[in-house]
Write an enzyme that holds these catalytic residues in place. Sequence first.
Site, short mmCIF file in Angstrom:
data_model
loop_
_atom_site.label_atom_id
_atom_site.label_comp_id
_atom_site.label_asym_id
_atom_site.label_seq_id
_atom_site.Cartn_x
_atom_site.Cartn_y
_atom_site.Cartn_z
CB THR A 130 29.51 43.91 46.07
OG1 THR A 130 29.60 43.29 44.77
CG2 THR A 130 28.97 42.92 47.07
CG ASP B 46 41.26 43.49 48.34
OD1 ASP B 46 41.64 43.92 47.23
OD2 ASP B 46 40.08 43.19 48.56
CE1 TYR C 255 32.63 36.06 38.67
CE2 TYR C 255 30.48 35.09 38.21
CZ TYR C 255 31.36 35.71 39.09
OH TYR C 255 30.96 35.97 40.39
CG ASN D 162 35.21 36.89 48.96
OD1 ASN D 162 34.07 36.61 48.59
ND2 ASN D 162 35.66 38.14 49.03
CE LYS E 146 33.35 33.48 41.11
NZ LYS E 146 34.04 33.67 42.40
CB ILE F 185 25.67 40.00 46.61
CG1 ILE F 185 25.37 38.49 46.68
CG2 ILE F 185 25.82 40.62 47.99
CD1 ILE F 185 24.08 38.10 47.34
N1 LIG Z 1 28.34 40.49 43.98
C1 LIG Z 1 27.74 39.42 43.45
O1 LIG Z 1 26.60 39.49 42.94
C2 LIG Z 1 28.43 38.08 43.47
C3 LIG Z 1 27.67 36.96 43.16
C4 LIG Z 1 28.27 35.70 43.17
C5 LIG Z 1 29.60 35.59 43.50
N2 LIG Z 1 30.32 36.69 43.79
C6 LIG Z 1 31.74 36.51 44.13
O2 LIG Z 1 32.00 37.06 45.41
C7 LIG Z 1 33.38 37.40 45.51
C8 LIG Z 1 33.49 38.81 46.07
O3 LIG Z 1 32.92 39.71 45.14
P1 LIG Z 1 32.17 41.05 45.58
O4 LIG Z 1 30.82 41.01 44.99
O5 LIG Z 1 32.33 41.28 47.03
O6 LIG Z 1 33.00 42.09 44.70
P2 LIG Z 1 33.96 43.29 45.08
O7 LIG Z 1 34.47 43.79 43.79
O8 LIG Z 1 33.27 44.21 46.02
O9 LIG Z 1 35.15 42.57 45.90
C9 LIG Z 1 36.13 41.79 45.28
C10 LIG Z 1 37.47 42.08 45.97
O10 LIG Z 1 38.45 41.20 45.42
C11 LIG Z 1 39.65 41.94 45.27
N3 LIG Z 1 40.52 41.34 44.27
C12 LIG Z 1 40.37 41.34 42.91
N4 LIG Z 1 41.40 40.74 42.33
C13 LIG Z 1 42.22 40.31 43.33
C14 LIG Z 1 43.44 39.60 43.35
N5 LIG Z 1 44.07 39.23 42.23
N6 LIG Z 1 43.99 39.29 44.55
C15 LIG Z 1 43.40 39.70 45.70
N7 LIG Z 1 42.24 40.39 45.74
C16 LIG Z 1 41.66 40.68 44.56
C17 LIG Z 1 39.19 43.33 44.86
O11 LIG Z 1 40.20 44.30 45.07
C18 LIG Z 1 37.96 43.51 45.73
O12 LIG Z 1 38.27 44.14 46.95
C19 LIG Z 1 33.96 37.23 44.10
O13 LIG Z 1 34.64 35.99 44.03
C20 LIG Z 1 32.73 37.19 43.22
O14 LIG Z 1 32.94 36.48 42.03
C21 LIG Z 1 29.78 37.94 43.79
#
Ligand SMILES: NC(=O)c1ccc[n+]([C@@H]2O[C@H](COP(=O)([O-])OP(=O)(O)OC[C@H]3O[C@@H](n4cnc5c(N)ncnc54)[C@H](O)[C@@H]3O)[C@@H](O)[C@H]2O)c1
Length: 250
Positions: free
Chosen positions: A190, A38, A155, A91, A159, A188
Amino acid sequence: MDYDFGGKVALITGAGSGIGRATALAFGKSGASVIVSDVNEQGGDETVDLIKQTGGQAIFIRCDVADASAVDEMVEQALKEYGHLDYGHNNAGIANVQADEWDEDVWARSLSINLTGVMHCMRAEVKAMRERGGGAIVNTSSINGLTGNASQPAYVSTKHGVIGLTRHGALKWAKDNIRVNCVCPGVIETAMTEAVASNPQYRAAMENMTPLGRMGRPEEIAGAVLWLCSDQASFVTGHPLVIDGGATVA
Ligand SMILES: NC(=O)c1ccc[n+]([C@@H]2O[C@H](COP(=O)([O-])OP(=O)(O)OC[C@H]3O[C@@H](n4cnc5c(N)ncnc54)[C@H](O)[C@@H]3O)[C@@H](O)[C@H]2O)c1
């Protein structure tokens, strides 16, 4: 489902929080050695501590996935530590909820992390997996990779791109015994969706558009990632697996 990933090595980006942390914990519980990666060092260290508290093995490597050489170094460091690599969950991602994604800089940053970052990771992981004789990669897309979104042009584009890259990788590396799939989560709970979840009105709207009537939990995505990496999914490749409580069904 309980898996036995003893002797396996899994690398997860964006593992300092949310979905990535849940996947890292699930791999740790299943016996894999885990590389928690991360940009957020505090979050990454916390994930490592949580894995160790349950008797698992993990190290943290700070890496910005937008930086190609940092990604190559991360995989090299992982190989030095654990000798090989079996699984990659690419991710890390950002959502820009407040920013205007038509702005050139915001657009470029989204692409560099959400799409090019996934490409950097796949490229580096595949090199290591070939030497191992195979492996499995799971990228994180979104239901926004399958449907439109009126408010987040970057975004939604990134995706969609992740699904394209997943399909490409599945075809290119099938001969190397490397399966490449992606997960498409719905909404989700988060840090990324905190603003929605903490506003009762937005939250209700989100829950109403989901047939199962609630937001998803990060563990529900982690379960799918582990299944896609496991031998239970040995004939699955190039697949975008939707986990959204039915949001895209109607
Ligand atoms: N939460 C949702 O509803 C949802 C839905 C669909 C997809 N997603 C996808 O799931 C993935 C995880 O998201 P999440 O919901 O757990 O969010 P989150 O913000 O809790 O986690 C994302 C993590 O990615 C890290 N990050 C950001 N930029 C970075 C970089 N340049 N290099 C390395 N790490 C980096 C952040 O520090 C964070 O810890 C993402 O790709 C997001 O687009 C999330």
